[in-house]
Design a protein around this motif. Structure first.
Motif, PDB file in Angstrom:
ATOM      1  N   TYR A  32       7.715  13.116 -10.034  1.00 30.00           N
ATOM      2  CA  TYR A  32       7.769  14.571  -9.997  1.00 30.00           C
ATOM      3  C   TYR A  32       6.548  15.045 -10.786  1.00 30.00           C
ATOM      4  CZ  TYR A  32      12.666  13.953  -8.618  1.00 30.00           C
ATOM      5  OH  TYR A  32      13.815  13.591  -7.989  1.00 30.00           O
ATOM      6  N   LEU A  33       5.718  15.863 -10.180  1.00 35.94           N
ATOM      7  CA  LEU A  33       4.431  16.218 -10.766  1.00 35.94           C
ATOM      8  C   LEU A  33       4.322  17.717 -11.004  1.00 35.94           C
ATOM      9  CD1 LEU A  33       2.386  13.861  -8.476  1.00 35.94           C
ATOM     10  CD2 LEU A  33       2.594  13.611 -10.950  1.00 35.94           C
ATOM     11  N   PHE A  34       3.680  18.056 -12.093  1.00 34.91           N
ATOM     12  CA  PHE A  34       3.583  19.452 -12.514  1.00 34.91           C
ATOM     13  C   PHE A  34       2.175  19.733 -13.026  1.00 34.91           C
ATOM     14  CE2 PHE A  34       8.231  20.052 -12.773  1.00 34.91           C
ATOM     15  CZ  PHE A  34       8.656  18.744 -12.895  1.00 34.91           C
ATOM     16  N   TRP A  35       1.767  20.979 -12.852  1.00 36.59           N
ATOM     17  CA  TRP A  35       0.618  21.510 -13.555  1.00 36.59           C
ATOM     18  C   TRP A  35       1.082  22.725 -14.358  1.00 36.59           C
ATOM     19  CZ3 TRP A  35      -4.218  19.968 -14.570  1.00 36.59           C
ATOM     20  CH2 TRP A  35      -4.784  18.957 -13.779  1.00 36.59           C
ATOM     21  N   TYR A  36       0.722  22.683 -15.662  1.00 37.12           N
ATOM     22  CA  TYR A  36       0.998  23.803 -16.552  1.00 37.12           C
ATOM     23  C   TYR A  36      -0.328  24.346 -17.072  1.00 37.12           C
ATOM     24  CZ  TYR A  36       6.038  22.799 -17.066  1.00 37.12           C
ATOM     25  OH  TYR A  36       7.404  22.620 -16.854  1.00 37.12           O
ATOM     26  N   VAL A  37      -0.330  25.626 -17.413  1.00 42.69           N
ATOM     27  CA  VAL A  37      -1.505  26.235 -18.012  1.00 42.69           C
ATOM     28  C   VAL A  37      -1.102  26.836 -19.356  1.00 42.69           C
ATOM     29  CG1 VAL A  37      -1.134  28.450 -16.816  1.00 42.69           C
ATOM     30  CG2 VAL A  37      -3.404  27.881 -17.684  1.00 42.69           C
ATOM     31  N   GLN A  38      -2.018  26.726 -20.309  1.00 42.50           N
ATOM     32  CA  GLN A  38      -1.774  27.270 -21.641  1.00 42.50           C
ATOM     33  C   GLN A  38      -2.939  28.150 -22.059  1.00 42.50           C
ATOM     34  OE1 GLN A  38      -1.707  24.423 -24.903  1.00 42.50           O
ATOM     35  NE2 GLN A  38      -0.264  25.670 -26.054  1.00 42.50           N
ATOM     36  N   SER A  39      -2.673  29.427 -22.196  1.00 49.45           N
ATOM     37  CA  SER A  39      -3.675  30.337 -22.740  1.00 49.45           C
ATOM     38  C   SER A  39      -3.516  30.375 -24.256  1.00 49.45           C
ATOM     39  CB  SER A  39      -3.496  31.729 -22.138  1.00 49.45           C
ATOM     40  OG  SER A  39      -3.656  31.689 -20.740  1.00 49.45           O
ATOM     41  N   PRO A  40      -4.573  30.755 -24.969  1.00 51.05           N
ATOM     42  CA  PRO A  40      -4.507  30.753 -26.439  1.00 51.05           C
ATOM     43  C   PRO A  40      -3.310  31.565 -26.952  1.00 51.05           C
ATOM     44  CG  PRO A  40      -6.754  31.105 -25.709  1.00 51.05           C
ATOM     45  CD  PRO A  40      -5.899  31.140 -24.470  1.00 51.05           C
ATOM     46  N   GLY A  41      -2.548  30.951 -27.847  1.00 53.71           N
ATOM     47  CA  GLY A  41      -1.406  31.635 -28.438  1.00 53.71           C
ATOM     48  C   GLY A  41      -0.200  31.749 -27.537  1.00 53.71           C
ATOM     49  N   LYS A  49       4.538  22.711  -8.806  1.00 52.49           N
ATOM     50  CA  LYS A  49       5.240  21.448  -8.970  1.00 52.49           C
ATOM     51  C   LYS A  49       5.367  20.755  -7.628  1.00 52.49           C
ATOM     52  CE  LYS A  49       9.707  23.836  -8.554  1.00 52.49           C
ATOM     53  NZ  LYS A  49      10.960  24.238  -9.228  1.00 52.49           N
ATOM     54  N   TYR A  50       5.472  19.440  -7.688  1.00 53.77           N
ATOM     55  CA  TYR A  50       5.683  18.638  -6.496  1.00 53.77           C
ATOM     56  C   TYR A  50       6.849  17.700  -6.743  1.00 53.77           C
ATOM     57  CZ  TYR A  50       5.268  14.955  -3.091  1.00 53.77           C
ATOM     58  OH  TYR A  50       5.558  14.045  -2.110  1.00 53.77           O
ATOM     59  N   PHE A  51       7.794  17.733  -5.769  1.00 50.32           N
ATOM     60  CA  PHE A  51       8.899  16.778  -5.825  1.00 50.32           C
ATOM     61  C   PHE A  51       8.913  15.877  -4.605  1.00 50.32           C
ATOM     62  CE2 PHE A  51      10.881  17.888  -9.649  1.00 50.32           C
ATOM     63  CZ  PHE A  51      10.846  19.257  -9.815  1.00 50.32           C
ATOM     64  N   SER A  52       8.738  16.462  -3.439  1.00 50.42           N
ATOM     65  CA  SER A  52       8.740  15.681  -2.207  1.00 50.42           C
ATOM     66  C   SER A  52       8.246  16.586  -1.093  1.00 50.42           C
ATOM     67  CB  SER A  52      10.139  15.150  -1.891  1.00 50.42           C
ATOM     68  OG  SER A  52      11.016  16.236  -1.634  1.00 50.42           O
ATOM     69  N   GLY A  53       8.116  16.023   0.109  1.00 45.56           N
ATOM     70  CA  GLY A  53       7.753  16.846   1.250  1.00 45.56           C
ATOM     71  C   GLY A  53       6.252  17.039   1.366  1.00 45.56           C
ATOM     72  N   ASP A  54       5.873  18.221   1.757  1.00 47.29           N
ATOM     73  CA  ASP A  54       4.467  18.547   1.988  1.00 47.29           C
ATOM     74  C   ASP A  54       3.642  18.200   0.759  1.00 47.29           C
ATOM     75  OD1 ASP A  54       2.810  21.477   3.410  1.00 47.29           O
ATOM     76  OD2 ASP A  54       2.034  19.527   2.768  1.00 47.29           O
ATOM     77  N   PHE A  90      -2.732  21.449 -18.114  1.00 48.26           N
ATOM     78  CA  PHE A  90      -2.060  20.174 -18.358  1.00 48.26           C
ATOM     79  C   PHE A  90      -1.359  19.695 -17.094  1.00 48.26           C
ATOM     80  CE2 PHE A  90      -2.491  19.861 -22.917  1.00 48.26           C
ATOM     81  CZ  PHE A  90      -2.635  21.164 -23.339  1.00 48.26           C
ATOM     82  N   CYS A  91      -1.589  18.446 -16.773  1.00 52.23           N
ATOM     83  CA  CYS A  91      -0.863  17.775 -15.711  1.00 52.23           C
ATOM     84  C   CYS A  91       0.266  16.982 -16.358  1.00 52.23           C
ATOM     85  CB  CYS A  91      -1.816  16.846 -14.972  1.00 52.23           C
ATOM     86  SG  CYS A  91      -1.103  15.924 -13.602  1.00 52.23           S
ATOM     87  N   ALA A  92       1.409  16.930 -15.706  1.00 53.33           N
ATOM     88  CA  ALA A  92       2.542  16.212 -16.280  1.00 53.33           C
ATOM     89  C   ALA A  92       3.325  15.516 -15.185  1.00 53.33           C
ATOM     90  CB  ALA A  92       3.458  17.168 -17.051  1.00 53.33           C
ATOM     91  N   VAL A  93       3.944  14.399 -15.545  1.00 48.42           N
ATOM     92  CA  VAL A  93       4.815  13.672 -14.629  1.00 48.42           C
ATOM     93  C   VAL A  93       6.211  13.643 -15.209  1.00 48.42           C
ATOM     94  CG1 VAL A  93       4.193  11.419 -15.623  1.00 48.42           C
ATOM     95  CG2 VAL A  93       5.139  11.534 -13.322  1.00 48.42           C
ATOM     96  N   GLY A  94       7.196  13.904 -14.370  1.00 45.34           N
ATOM     97  CA  GLY A  94       8.585  13.861 -14.783  1.00 45.34           C
ATOM     98  C   GLY A  94       9.221  12.603 -14.263  1.00 45.34           C
ATOM     99  N   ALA A  95      10.069  12.021 -15.076  1.00 44.98           N
ATOM    100  CA  ALA A  95      10.687  10.765 -14.701  1.00 44.98           C
ATOM    101  C   ALA A  95      12.137  10.748 -15.108  1.00 44.98           C
ATOM    102  CB  ALA A  95       9.943   9.615 -15.375  1.00 44.98           C
ATOM    103  N   GLY A  96      12.909   9.978 -14.363  1.00 44.76           N
ATOM    104  CA  GLY A  96      14.295   9.786 -14.768  1.00 44.76           C
ATOM    105  C   GLY A  96      15.291  10.161 -13.711  1.00 44.76           C
TER     106      GLY A  96
END
Lengths: 115, 114
Positions: A32-41, A49-54, A90-96
């Protein structure tokens, strides 16, 4: 154990130019893949996010990402960058299990936008 | 739009002191998390909490750390005896129990240990 690599620590893009931020992951099963963005403060805001499919997923603020299993990649793209896109990404992977539990993050890529 | 809130935004403490970081997750969420980010490093998972107990924790989350949901809205992280290396940004996150829903993050608490 899963891991995420974002090879670019900093990227500078001219306003109006296209953007691609790289992300490679390591995970034994379908991630399971995610992209998050963090602005200052600010906290971490989900872009997409991507879980499956397209394998091409659309997110907020005109961002998209493509999942390529053969390359273990999930690169983030935007056709035309705006000055307000300057932030850390930030790119992140979810597992479990059947859903996911924890997130494993990459080190982040700081995007600078030049006029 | 509902959001995760965290207080304080910045906490300064002396080494060896106890600190408690506070989070109010989104009200209908059932999973709660703490992550931390040491300056210049990646965001790291500390602990997840579900159904009033820890569901998963990382190697970082040793006996000096504890979490609690003292009432129906707050979720706290306690560090019993802070060390210099505990200085970091601590993020709280929450999500529903639907497997494909994302985690929503708070703005973080910057902890500085002197």
């Amino acid at each position: 154990a899963q891991s995420v690599t974002q090879p670019d620590i900093h990227i500078t893009v001219s306003e109006g130019a296209s953007l691609e931020l790289r992300c490679n992951y390591s995970y034994g099963a379908t991630p399971y893949l995610f992209w998050y963005v963090q602005s200052p403060g600010q906290g971490l805001q989900l872009l997409l996010k991507y879980f499956s499919g397209d394998t091409l997923v659309q997110g907020i603020k005109g961002f998209e990402a493509e999942f390529k299993r053969s390359q273990s990649s999930f690169n983030l793209r935007k056709p035309s960058v705006h000055w307000s896109d300057a932030a850390e990404y930030f790119c992140a992977v979810g597992a479990g299990g059947s859903g996911y539990s924890t997130l494993t993050f990459g080190k982040g890529t700081m995007l600078l936008v030049s006029p | 739009e509902p959001e995760v809130t965290q207080t304080p935004s910045h906490q300064v403490t002396q080494m060896g002191q106890e600190v408690i970081l506070h989070c109010v997750p989104i009200s209908n969420h059932l999973y709660f998390y703490w992550y931390r980010q040491i300056l210049g490093q990646k965001v790291e998972f500390l602990v997840s909490f579900y159904n009033n107990e820890i569901s998963e924790k990382s190697e970082i989350f040793d006996d000096q750390f504890s979490v609690e949901r003292p009432d129906g809205s707050n979720f706290t992280l306690k560090i019993r005896s802070t060390k210099l290396e505990d200085s970091a940004m601590y993020f709280c996150a929450s999500r529903t129990d639907r497997g494909r829903d994302e985690q929503f993050f708070g703005p973080g608490t910057r902890l500085t240990v002197l």
